[in-house]
Design a protein around this motif. Structure first.
Motif, PDB file in Angstrom:
ATOM      1  N   ALA A 209       2.353   9.229  26.348  1.00 42.67           N
ATOM      2  CA  ALA A 209       3.148   9.524  27.539  1.00 42.67           C
ATOM      3  C   ALA A 209       2.262   9.808  28.749  1.00 42.67           C
ATOM      4  CB  ALA A 209       4.064  10.713  27.265  1.00 42.67           C
ATOM      5  N   GLN A 210       1.078  10.380  28.512  1.00 48.32           N
ATOM      6  CA  GLN A 210       0.173  10.702  29.615  1.00 48.32           C
ATOM      7  C   GLN A 210      -0.475   9.464  30.212  1.00 48.32           C
ATOM      8  OE1 GLN A 210      -2.357  13.424  27.423  1.00 48.32           O
ATOM      9  NE2 GLN A 210      -1.522  15.191  28.512  1.00 48.32           N
ATOM     10  N   ILE A 211      -0.808   8.496  29.361  1.00 47.89           N
ATOM     11  CA  ILE A 211      -1.521   7.301  29.822  1.00 47.89           C
ATOM     12  C   ILE A 211      -0.505   6.171  29.954  1.00 47.89           C
ATOM     13  CG2 ILE A 211      -3.509   5.792  29.450  1.00 47.89           C
ATOM     14  CD1 ILE A 211      -4.221   8.747  29.788  1.00 47.89           C
ATOM     15  N   ASP A 212       0.260   6.240  31.025  1.00 42.94           N
ATOM     16  CA  ASP A 212       1.346   5.292  31.253  1.00 42.94           C
ATOM     17  C   ASP A 212       1.202   4.744  32.670  1.00 42.94           C
ATOM     18  OD1 ASP A 212       3.645   3.824  31.113  1.00 42.94           O
ATOM     19  OD2 ASP A 212       4.951   5.478  30.551  1.00 42.94           O
ATOM     20  N   GLY A 213       0.793   3.470  32.766  1.00 38.99           N
ATOM     21  CA  GLY A 213       0.583   2.867  34.074  1.00 38.99           C
ATOM     22  C   GLY A 213      -0.777   3.157  34.673  1.00 38.99           C
ATOM     23  N   VAL A 214      -1.675   3.742  33.887  1.00 37.38           N
ATOM     24  CA  VAL A 214      -3.040   4.039  34.347  1.00 37.38           C
ATOM     25  C   VAL A 214      -4.034   3.591  33.284  1.00 37.38           C
ATOM     26  CG1 VAL A 214      -2.355   5.987  35.797  1.00 37.38           C
ATOM     27  CG2 VAL A 214      -2.955   6.385  33.398  1.00 37.38           C
ATOM     28  N   GLY A 215      -5.302   3.454  33.686  1.00 32.36           N
ATOM     29  CA  GLY A 215      -6.347   3.103  32.732  1.00 32.36           C
ATOM     30  C   GLY A 215      -6.378   1.611  32.434  1.00 32.36           C
ATOM     31  N   VAL A 216      -7.121   1.256  31.401  1.00 32.93           N
ATOM     32  CA  VAL A 216      -7.273  -0.156  31.049  1.00 32.93           C
ATOM     33  C   VAL A 216      -6.422  -0.550  29.836  1.00 32.93           C
ATOM     34  CG1 VAL A 216      -9.586  -0.370  32.025  1.00 32.93           C
ATOM     35  CG2 VAL A 216      -9.312   0.366  29.656  1.00 32.93           C
ATOM     36  N   TRP A 217      -5.837   0.435  29.150  1.00 32.00           N
ATOM     37  CA  TRP A 217      -4.922   0.150  28.030  1.00 32.00           C
ATOM     38  C   TRP A 217      -3.919   1.289  28.009  1.00 32.00           C
ATOM     39  CZ3 TRP A 217      -3.885  -3.937  25.061  1.00 32.00           C
ATOM     40  CH2 TRP A 217      -3.108  -3.759  23.914  1.00 32.00           C
ATOM     41  N   ASP A 218      -2.742   1.026  28.581  1.00 27.97           N
ATOM     42  CA  ASP A 218      -1.771   2.096  28.741  1.00 27.97           C
ATOM     43  C   ASP A 218      -0.663   1.989  27.697  1.00 27.97           C
ATOM     44  OD1 ASP A 218      -0.235  -0.034  29.667  1.00 27.97           O
ATOM     45  OD2 ASP A 218       0.683   1.161  31.258  1.00 27.97           O
ATOM     46  N   ARG A 219       0.311   2.869  27.836  1.00 25.76           N
ATOM     47  CA  ARG A 219       1.412   2.927  26.869  1.00 25.76           C
ATOM     48  C   ARG A 219       2.150   1.602  26.767  1.00 25.76           C
ATOM     49  NH1 ARG A 219       6.100   7.573  27.215  1.00 25.76           N
ATOM     50  NH2 ARG A 219       6.648   7.584  24.981  1.00 25.76           N
ATOM     51  N   GLY A 220       2.433   0.971  27.915  1.00 27.48           N
ATOM     52  CA  GLY A 220       3.138  -0.306  27.889  1.00 27.48           C
ATOM     53  C   GLY A 220       2.339  -1.388  27.194  1.00 27.48           C
ATOM     54  N   SER A 221       1.031  -1.428  27.443  1.00 29.62           N
ATOM     55  CA  SER A 221       0.168  -2.400  26.761  1.00 29.62           C
ATOM     56  C   SER A 221       0.180  -2.153  25.262  1.00 29.62           C
ATOM     57  CB  SER A 221      -1.259  -2.301  27.297  1.00 29.62           C
ATOM     58  OG  SER A 221      -1.307  -2.548  28.684  1.00 29.62           O
ATOM     59  N   ASN A 222       0.173  -0.882  24.890  1.00 32.52           N
ATOM     60  CA  ASN A 222       0.173  -0.528  23.475  1.00 32.52           C
ATOM     61  C   ASN A 222       1.462  -0.990  22.801  1.00 32.52           C
ATOM     62  OD1 ASN A 222      -1.584   0.724  21.563  1.00 32.52           O
ATOM     63  ND2 ASN A 222      -0.142   2.418  21.397  1.00 32.52           N
ATOM     64  N   ARG A 223       2.586  -0.804  23.481  1.00 33.32           N
ATOM     65  CA  ARG A 223       3.859  -1.298  22.943  1.00 33.32           C
ATOM     66  C   ARG A 223       3.831  -2.820  22.783  1.00 33.32           C
ATOM     67  NH1 ARG A 223       7.687   2.104  27.112  1.00 33.32           N
ATOM     68  NH2 ARG A 223       7.844   4.065  25.946  1.00 33.32           N
ATOM     69  N   THR A 224       3.255  -3.503  23.770  1.00 30.56           N
ATOM     70  CA  THR A 224       3.163  -4.960  23.686  1.00 30.56           C
ATOM     71  C   THR A 224       2.343  -5.375  22.468  1.00 30.56           C
ATOM     72  OG1 THR A 224       3.343  -5.200  26.095  1.00 30.56           O
ATOM     73  CG2 THR A 224       2.399  -7.047  24.887  1.00 30.56           C
ATOM     74  N   GLY A 225       1.220  -4.696  22.256  1.00 31.84           N
ATOM     75  CA  GLY A 225       0.363  -5.031  21.116  1.00 31.84           C
ATOM     76  C   GLY A 225       1.046  -4.804  19.781  1.00 31.84           C
ATOM     77  N   TRP A 226       1.704  -3.646  19.639  1.00 33.17           N
ATOM     78  CA  TRP A 226       2.382  -3.367  18.373  1.00 33.17           C
ATOM     79  C   TRP A 226       3.580  -4.300  18.166  1.00 33.17           C
ATOM     80  CZ3 TRP A 226       0.189  -1.238  14.533  1.00 33.17           C
ATOM     81  CH2 TRP A 226      -0.744  -0.212  14.686  1.00 33.17           C
ATOM     82  N   SER A 227       4.293  -4.621  19.222  1.00 38.03           N
ATOM     83  CA  SER A 227       5.421  -5.554  19.089  1.00 38.03           C
ATOM     84  C   SER A 227       4.934  -6.946  18.695  1.00 38.03           C
ATOM     85  CB  SER A 227       6.208  -5.628  20.399  1.00 38.03           C
ATOM     86  OG  SER A 227       6.831  -4.390  20.689  1.00 38.03           O
ATOM     87  N   ALA A 228       3.778  -7.341  19.239  1.00 40.67           N
ATOM     88  CA  ALA A 228       3.203  -8.635  18.855  1.00 40.67           C
ATOM     89  C   ALA A 228       2.885  -8.654  17.365  1.00 40.67           C
ATOM     90  CB  ALA A 228       1.954  -8.919  19.683  1.00 40.67           C
ATOM     91  N   LEU A 229       2.352  -7.553  16.855  1.00 48.28           N
ATOM     92  CA  LEU A 229       1.953  -7.490  15.445  1.00 48.28           C
ATOM     93  C   LEU A 229       3.152  -7.351  14.510  1.00 48.28           C
ATOM     94  CD1 LEU A 229      -0.498  -7.271  13.438  1.00 48.28           C
ATOM     95  CD2 LEU A 229      -0.171  -4.786  13.587  1.00 48.28           C
ATOM     96  N   LEU A 230       4.125  -6.518  14.903  1.00 49.55           N
ATOM     97  CA  LEU A 230       5.187  -6.125  13.983  1.00 49.55           C
ATOM     98  C   LEU A 230       6.550  -6.704  14.317  1.00 49.55           C
ATOM     99  CD1 LEU A 230       4.234  -2.347  13.706  1.00 49.55           C
ATOM    100  CD2 LEU A 230       3.718  -4.152  12.048  1.00 49.55           C
ATOM    101  N   GLY A 231       6.712  -7.250  15.528  1.00 48.14           N
ATOM    102  CA  GLY A 231       8.027  -7.742  15.923  1.00 48.14           C
ATOM    103  C   GLY A 231       9.041  -6.620  15.980  1.00 48.14           C
ATOM    104  N   ASP A 232      10.240  -6.893  15.473  1.00 47.02           N
ATOM    105  CA  ASP A 232      11.326  -5.908  15.531  1.00 47.02           C
ATOM    106  C   ASP A 232      11.080  -4.712  14.620  1.00 47.02           C
ATOM    107  OD1 ASP A 232      12.647  -7.522  17.317  1.00 47.02           O
ATOM    108  OD2 ASP A 232      13.926  -8.475  15.800  1.00 47.02           O
ATOM    109  N   ARG A 233      10.099  -4.786  13.759  1.00 43.89           N
ATOM    110  CA  ARG A 233       9.818  -3.651  12.863  1.00 43.89           C
ATOM    111  C   ARG A 233       9.106  -2.506  13.579  1.00 43.89           C
ATOM    112  NH1 ARG A 233       6.111  -5.149   8.540  1.00 43.89           N
ATOM    113  NH2 ARG A 233       5.460  -6.908   9.831  1.00 43.89           N
TER     114      ARG A 233
END
Length: 295
Positions: A209-233
């Motif tokens: 929650a703290q690293i959201d929209g800042v830095g080089v790998w933020d919360r949204g990027s992390n969600r994208t990565g996990w969704s790519a790996l796991l899909g709807d799971r």
């Protein structure tokens, strides 16, 4: 709508670098940016050239993975053979959010280790999400580890000094591979080095929650990565601990472990929680574990 929380500060020198990077990179990686990021992060000949300039040689090997498809491993070793006999071995998984990067993406780290310890490194080109979802990336990593163990004599690696390592997504894959090799009674590991590992798909930590929209790998990027790996799971009940090691309920039987992360990054809380859960059992049993959180 999520509300950004106060966070630990970025290091002042790194904060200056982030200003420059923010003009070149998006703050959040979304699915349509996966291909451009792959092109930007491709290593290829330039990485091999850097290794050669530093006195190392690289040999690529193609091996069949669990499903019969071929994956590539890069074997990195000193160009000048020493009289040391068998050497320590590092088995490495690169970073890239599960979606991009390649086996020589951690070339600087590999070169330093190989030269400093007169070692041999094997880096795995695991297949990337979303084209290849779980369990393919971790199974590719396990395949390469088994190959490394089976060819230890040829590689000049001491099988008693084989360490698994990885950074970011690769750190999570290294942790998952260590769990796999424990449960399958696969290659013995002398240790695991998990550098700011990507361990938890559930997106419930304060650091996320703290690293959201800042830095080089933020919360949204992390969600994208996990969704790519796991899909709807992603975030659900059907996710294996081999894919998201933070879900593991049994961390016994693992080798001595080093984990590092930063105080101002998405992975901080999941890394600290994993380290604590792991290290408490290790310390009680008289073993070794280290956690480093860098301001």
């Amino acid at each position: 709508m999520d509300v950004a929380r106060p966070r630990p500060p970025f290091d002042p020198e790194l904060a200056d670098v982030l200003v420059t990077l923010s003009a070149q990179l998006p703050s959040t990686i979304t699915p349509e940016l996966i291909q451009p990021m792959r092109q930007a992060m491709a290593s290829g000949a330039s990485s091999k050239g850097e290794l050669v300039r530093r006195g190392l040689v690289v040999r690529d090997v193609s091996v069949p993975s669990y499903d019969g498809a071929s994956i590539t491993l890069s074997v990195v070793r000193p160009a000048r053979r020493s009289d040391a006999g068998v050497r320590p071995g590092f088995y490495y998984a690169h970073g890239g959010g599960m979606m991009f990067g390649d086996r020589l993406g951690g070339v600087g780290v590999l070169a330093e280790w190989v030269l400093r310890y007169d070692a041999v490194a094997v880096s795995v080109d695991y297949r990337l999400a979303p084209e290849y979802q779980d369990p393919t990336p971790v199974e590719d990593c396990y395949t390469g580890l088994v190959w490394t163990r089976d060819h230890a004599d040829e590689l000049g690696i001491d099988p008693q000094r084989l360490i698994i390592a990885g950074s970011s997504a690769g750190g999570g894959l290294a942790a998952g591979t260590a769990l796999l090799t424990r449960d399958r009674r696969g290659p013995a590991l002398a240790g695991q080095m998990l550098m700011y590992p990507m361990l938890d798909d559930r997106d419930q930590t304060s650091s996320a929650a703290q690293i959201d929209g800042v830095g080089v790998w933020d919360r949204g990027s992390n969600r994208t990565g996990w969704s790519a790996l796991l899909g709807d799971r992603r975030g659900g009940d059907e996710v294996s601990a081999y894919a998201a090691p933070a879900r593991a309920t049994d961390l016994s039987g693992l080798p001595p472990t080093f984990i590092d992360c930063g105080s101002a990054e998405v992975f901080r809380d999941e890394d600290v929680a994993y380290a604590y859960a792991y290290a408490s059992g290790i310390w009680v049993a008289g073993g070794q574990a280290e956690l480093h959180v860098t301001p």
